[in-house]
Design a protein around this motif. Structure first.
Motif, PDB file in Angstrom:
ATOM      1  N   UNK A 172      18.462  -2.725  25.069  1.00 59.43           N
ATOM      2  CA  UNK A 172      17.870  -2.783  23.748  1.00 59.43           C
ATOM      3  C   UNK A 172      16.425  -3.274  23.813  1.00 59.43           C
ATOM      4  N   UNK A 173      16.175  -4.295  24.614  1.00 56.36           N
ATOM      5  CA  UNK A 173      14.814  -4.813  24.774  1.00 56.36           C
ATOM      6  C   UNK A 173      13.903  -3.761  25.386  1.00 56.36           C
ATOM      7  N   UNK A 174      14.396  -3.007  26.339  1.00 60.79           N
ATOM      8  CA  UNK A 174      13.602  -1.933  26.948  1.00 60.79           C
ATOM      9  C   UNK A 174      13.256  -0.866  25.912  1.00 60.79           C
ATOM     10  N   UNK A 175      14.202  -0.548  25.060  1.00 58.30           N
ATOM     11  CA  UNK A 175      13.976   0.437  24.018  1.00 58.30           C
ATOM     12  C   UNK A 175      12.924  -0.057  23.022  1.00 58.30           C
ATOM     13  N   UNK A 176      13.022  -1.324  22.628  1.00 60.47           N
ATOM     14  CA  UNK A 176      12.035  -1.886  21.707  1.00 60.47           C
ATOM     15  C   UNK A 176      10.656  -1.953  22.367  1.00 60.47           C
ATOM     16  N   UNK A 177      10.613  -2.286  23.645  1.00 57.27           N
ATOM     17  CA  UNK A 177       9.335  -2.318  24.363  1.00 57.27           C
ATOM     18  C   UNK A 177       8.693  -0.930  24.368  1.00 57.27           C
ATOM     19  N   UNK A 178       9.494   0.107  24.522  1.00 63.28           N
ATOM     20  CA  UNK A 178       8.968   1.476  24.495  1.00 63.28           C
ATOM     21  C   UNK A 178       8.424   1.812  23.103  1.00 63.28           C
ATOM     22  N   UNK A 179       9.146   1.399  22.061  1.00 65.27           N
ATOM     23  CA  UNK A 179       8.679   1.623  20.681  1.00 65.27           C
ATOM     24  C   UNK A 179       7.356   0.903  20.444  1.00 65.27           C
ATOM     25  N   UNK A 180       7.279  -0.332  20.891  1.00 69.11           N
ATOM     26  CA  UNK A 180       6.071  -1.134  20.716  1.00 69.11           C
ATOM     27  C   UNK A 180       4.903  -0.540  21.505  1.00 69.11           C
ATOM     28  N   UNK A 181       5.164  -0.098  22.711  1.00 69.63           N
ATOM     29  CA  UNK A 181       4.136   0.520  23.537  1.00 69.63           C
ATOM     30  C   UNK A 181       3.590   1.784  22.865  1.00 69.63           C
ATOM     31  N   UNK A 182       4.483   2.594  22.312  1.00 65.63           N
ATOM     32  CA  UNK A 182       4.070   3.794  21.595  1.00 65.63           C
ATOM     33  C   UNK A 182       3.213   3.429  20.389  1.00 65.63           C
ATOM     34  N   UNK A 183       3.631   2.397  19.630  1.00 62.11           N
ATOM     35  CA  UNK A 183       2.875   1.967  18.451  1.00 62.11           C
ATOM     36  C   UNK A 183       1.496   1.450  18.841  1.00 62.11           C
ATOM     37  N   UNK A 184       1.406   0.708  19.939  1.00 58.94           N
ATOM     38  CA  UNK A 184       0.113   0.203  20.410  1.00 58.94           C
ATOM     39  C   UNK A 184      -0.805   1.344  20.824  1.00 58.94           C
ATOM     40  N   UNK A 185      -0.258   2.310  21.532  1.00 57.87           N
ATOM     41  CA  UNK A 185      -1.050   3.457  21.973  1.00 57.87           C
ATOM     42  C   UNK A 185      -1.534   4.260  20.768  1.00 57.87           C
ATOM     43  N   UNK A 186      -0.687   4.431  19.784  1.00 60.61           N
ATOM     44  CA  UNK A 186      -1.052   5.167  18.574  1.00 60.61           C
ATOM     45  C   UNK A 186      -2.145   4.431  17.813  1.00 60.61           C
ATOM     46  N   UNK A 187      -2.004   3.112  17.680  1.00 53.68           N
ATOM     47  CA  UNK A 187      -3.015   2.309  16.993  1.00 53.68           C
ATOM     48  C   UNK A 187      -4.358   2.396  17.717  1.00 53.68           C
ATOM     49  N   UNK A 188      -4.331   2.297  19.033  1.00 52.92           N
ATOM     50  CA  UNK A 188      -5.568   2.383  19.825  1.00 52.92           C
ATOM     51  C   UNK A 188      -6.204   3.760  19.666  1.00 52.92           C
ATOM     52  N   UNK A 189      -5.394   4.812  19.654  1.00 48.88           N
ATOM     53  CA  UNK A 189      -5.931   6.175  19.496  1.00 48.88           C
ATOM     54  C   UNK A 189      -6.552   6.352  18.123  1.00 48.88           C
ATOM     55  N   UNK A 190      -5.903   5.833  17.089  1.00 46.29           N
ATOM     56  CA  UNK A 190      -6.448   5.940  15.733  1.00 46.29           C
ATOM     57  C   UNK A 190      -7.760   5.170  15.588  1.00 46.29           C
ATOM     58  N   UNK A 191      -7.840   4.020  16.228  1.00 43.93           N
ATOM     59  CA  UNK A 191      -9.072   3.228  16.183  1.00 43.93           C
ATOM     60  C   UNK A 191     -10.212   3.934  16.926  1.00 43.93           C
ATOM     61  N   UNK A 192      -9.865   4.624  18.006  1.00 47.21           N
ATOM     62  CA  UNK A 192     -10.872   5.327  18.790  1.00 47.21           C
ATOM     63  C   UNK A 192     -11.450   6.506  18.005  1.00 47.21           C
ATOM     64  N   UNK A 193     -10.640   7.125  17.175  1.00 49.13           N
ATOM     65  CA  UNK A 193     -11.076   8.274  16.380  1.00 49.13           C
ATOM     66  C   UNK A 193     -11.959   7.819  15.224  1.00 49.13           C
TER      67      UNK A 193
END
Length: 89
Positions: free
Chosen positions: A67-88
């Motif tokens: 479960x923790x691994x799954x949440x870490x993957x969700x969080x990692x995806x959210x961080x990457x998405x946030x960084x991409x949106x900020x870069x744009x």
């Protein structure tokens, strides 16, 4: 505890922790099957809030780890998405 770069990247600021506790499985009564089939963690992107537990992925430490691994993957995806949106922007 501090996650430094993760906090800054996702929240834009550091978090000041006021309470921390550790939960152990001393009195747990394992179930054969997970109690939910909705997924192995819960993540609300709008609230930036996530929950992981053996409740989601099966009994015991292995279920909690998955479960923790799954949440870490969700969080990692959210961080990457946030960084991409900020870069744009």
């Amino acid at each position: 505890p501090s996650f430094g770069p993760l906090e800054m990247a996702y929240l834009g600021r550091s978090v000041e922790w006021h309470h921390c506790t550790v939960h152990r499985w001393r009195y747990a009564r394992p179930q054969v099957q997970p109690l939910t089939s909705a997924g192995s963690c819960w993540w609300d992107a709008d609230q930036r809030l996530g929950v992981c537990s053996d409740f989601f992925s099966g009994c015991g430490v292995e279920g909690a780890w998955l479960s923790a691994q799954s949440l870490a993957a969700q969080l990692s995806f959210a961080l990457a998405r946030t960084a991409a949106l900020r870069a744009v922007s």
